[in-house]
Design an enzyme around this catalytic site. Structure first.
Site, PDB file in Angstrom:
ATOM      1  N   ASP A  67       0.773  -1.244   0.020  1.00 21.58           N
ATOM      2  CA  ASP A  67      -0.074   0.065   0.226  1.00 21.58           C
ATOM      3  C   ASP A  67       0.830   1.254  -0.057  1.00 21.58           C
ATOM      4  OD1 ASP A  67      -2.535  -1.307   0.274  1.00 21.58           O
ATOM      5  OD2 ASP A  67      -2.307  -1.792   2.274  1.00 21.58           O
ATOM      6  N   LEU A 116      -8.322  -4.975  -9.288  1.00 23.39           N
ATOM      7  CA  LEU A 116      -8.341  -5.026 -10.948  1.00 23.39           C
ATOM      8  C   LEU A 116      -7.151  -6.043 -11.282  1.00 23.39           C
ATOM      9  CD1 LEU A 116      -8.629  -1.390 -11.723  1.00 23.39           C
ATOM     10  CD2 LEU A 116     -10.169  -3.154 -11.406  1.00 23.39           C
ATOM     11  N   ARG A 141     -15.531  -9.002   4.758  1.00 23.94           N
ATOM     12  CA  ARG A 141     -15.553  -9.770   3.707  1.00 23.94           C
ATOM     13  C   ARG A 141     -15.958 -11.101   3.919  1.00 23.94           C
ATOM     14  NH1 ARG A 141     -10.920  -7.245  -0.243  1.00 23.94           N
ATOM     15  NH2 ARG A 141     -11.272  -5.095   0.460  1.00 23.94           N
ATOM     16  N   CYS A 228      -1.488   1.476  -6.864  1.00 23.97           N
ATOM     17  CA  CYS A 228      -1.891   0.150  -6.470  1.00 23.97           C
ATOM     18  C   CYS A 228      -3.167  -0.316  -7.086  1.00 23.97           C
ATOM     19  CB  CYS A 228      -2.159   0.251  -4.980  1.00 23.97           C
ATOM     20  SG  CYS A 228      -3.438   1.286  -4.385  1.00 23.97           S
TER      21      CYS A 228
HETATM   22  N1  LIG Z   1      -5.434  -4.297  -0.715  1.00 22.79           N
HETATM   23  C1  LIG Z   1      -5.309  -4.167   0.683  1.00 22.79           C
HETATM   24  C2  LIG Z   1      -4.282  -4.938   1.411  1.00 22.79           C
HETATM   25  N2  LIG Z   1      -3.166  -4.429   1.666  1.00 22.79           N
HETATM   26  C3  LIG Z   1      -2.521  -5.217   2.192  1.00 22.79           C
HETATM   27  C4  LIG Z   1      -3.101  -6.337   2.399  1.00 22.79           C
HETATM   28  C5  LIG Z   1      -2.814  -7.617   3.189  1.00 22.79           C
HETATM   29  C6  LIG Z   1      -1.517  -8.445   2.468  1.00 22.79           C
HETATM   30  C7  LIG Z   1      -0.107  -7.650   2.546  1.00 22.79           C
HETATM   31  O1  LIG Z   1       0.259  -7.141   3.689  1.00 22.79           O
HETATM   32  O2  LIG Z   1       0.337  -7.549   1.627  1.00 22.79           O
HETATM   33  C8  LIG Z   1      -4.390  -6.175   1.947  1.00 22.79           C
HETATM   34  C9  LIG Z   1      -5.458  -6.986   1.688  1.00 22.79           C
HETATM   35  C10 LIG Z   1      -5.466  -8.179   0.477  1.00 22.79           C
HETATM   36  O3  LIG Z   1      -5.105  -7.713  -0.546  1.00 22.79           O
HETATM   37  O4  LIG Z   1      -6.414  -9.107   0.322  1.00 22.79           O
END
Ligand SMILES: NCc1[nH]cc(CCC(=O)O)c1CC(=O)O
Length: 300
Positions: A67, A116, A141, A228
């Site tokens: 992120d 995506l 979720r 991202c």
């Molecule tokens: N997109 C959000 C996000 N950012 C980090 C994680 C957890 C996995 C990580 O730390 O790389 C997630 C959840 C997911 O993609 O399911």
């Protein structure tokens, strides 16, 4: 959660110092939380932490590396990358599909994902499946899945592991089907560029192979100018001092999917990311991404 893990590790390594976790005023947890980090590429949340760091109010910020934007504000750097958990995506199924694998799910099965990257790759390989957006934190979720709103979800294995829900992983999705997000499964610690003392403290938590892999992945994404929220995926491996980076760029409908690979010494991971980006651009990656930017972010 992950911030407290970092705090604990630093406290153990440096018992004479004190590490406080500071809560930022606006949103929930302090130093980046998984669900909140979804705000976007240049998330408000990251910004607030960055302002605090530059002002000297906090010394570093712990992020899910996935992120953290690939370009950081002037004066801040990625000071440390911790050992990565399994970066793969995972299939989580509703109980009624427990005897299935991804490749046996029947026509029309409803898969929840808001990524995506996952959408494009799965559509490419399994055009008979249906995809539906899913929002909320991990618990939300999973509750929607269990309530029957979806037949299955695709989630990061690392996120499930970190929250002690690894038992929900039904199948790890192989790299041949879906390449993971840049930096997935690792934590990245952002700090001031001109703060050698903090940098040295943080380096104790650095995992060099993960760092080399993630620097290659991030250079690839940066060079393609993807945030991202783009269908860009990667995979990396190190063997005998050689780093191999696989990358892909796909159109949203999964119809066009470019995938290629480069290998080279671990000593210059960023060069590999740049080389792979150039290879994919030569195959038309830029056109695919420009099309997506025009539809997904009309004003960006
Ligand atoms: N997109 C959000 C996000 N950012 C980090 C994680 C957890 C996995 C990580 O730390 O790389 C997630 C959840 C997911 O993609 O399911």
């Amino acid at each position: 959660m992950q911030t407290h893990w970092v705090q604990g590790e630093l406290q153990r390594l440096y018992p004479d110092r004190q590490f406080d976790v500071q809560t930022m005023s606006t949103q929930g947890d302090i130093i980046l939380d998984v669900a909140l980090a979804k705000i976007g590429d240049k998330g408000l949340f990251t910004k607030e932490l960055e302002v605090a760091m530059l002002a000297g109010e906090v010394d570093f910020a712990v992020h899910s590396l996935k992120d953290l934007p690939t370009r950081l504000p002037e004066g801040l750097i990625l000071g440390c990358v911790t050992e990565r958990e399994d970066p793969a995506d995972a299939l989580v199924v509703h109980d009624r599909f427990k005897d299935h694998q991804l490749e046996t799910l029947p026509e029309g099965t409803v898969i929840g994902t808001s990524s995506l990257r996952r959408l494009a790759q799965l559509r490419h390989h399994y055009p008979h499946l249906q995809f539906k957006d899913v929002r909320g934190n991990l618990n939300t979720r999973l509750a929607k899945l269990d309530a029957g709103e979806y037949d299955a979800l695709i989630l990061a294995a690392a996120g499930l592991q970190r929250l002690s829900m690894a038992d929900r992983i039904h199948q790890l999705i192989p790299a041949a089907v879906s390449l993971h997000a840049v930096g997935q499964g690792a934590l990245g610690i952002e700090c001031r560029a001109e703060d050698p003392e903090i940098l040295e403290l943080l380096k104790a938590l650095e995992h060099e192979p993960t760092s080399q892999r993630c620097l290659a992945e991030r250079a690839f994404l940066r060079e393609l100018e993807g945030g991202c929220q783009v269908p860009i995926g990667v995979n990396t491996a190190i063997a005998d001092g050689t780093l191999t980076l696989t990358g892909m760029v796909a159109s949203l409908d999964g119809q066009r999917l470019l995938r290629d690979q480069v290998s080279g010494p671990t000593s210059d991971p960023e060069a590999l990311g740049l080389a792979l980006a150039a290879q994919l651009k030569a195959q038309g990656a830029k056109e695919i991404l420009d099309e997506i930017f025009a539809t997904v972010r009309p004003e960006a």
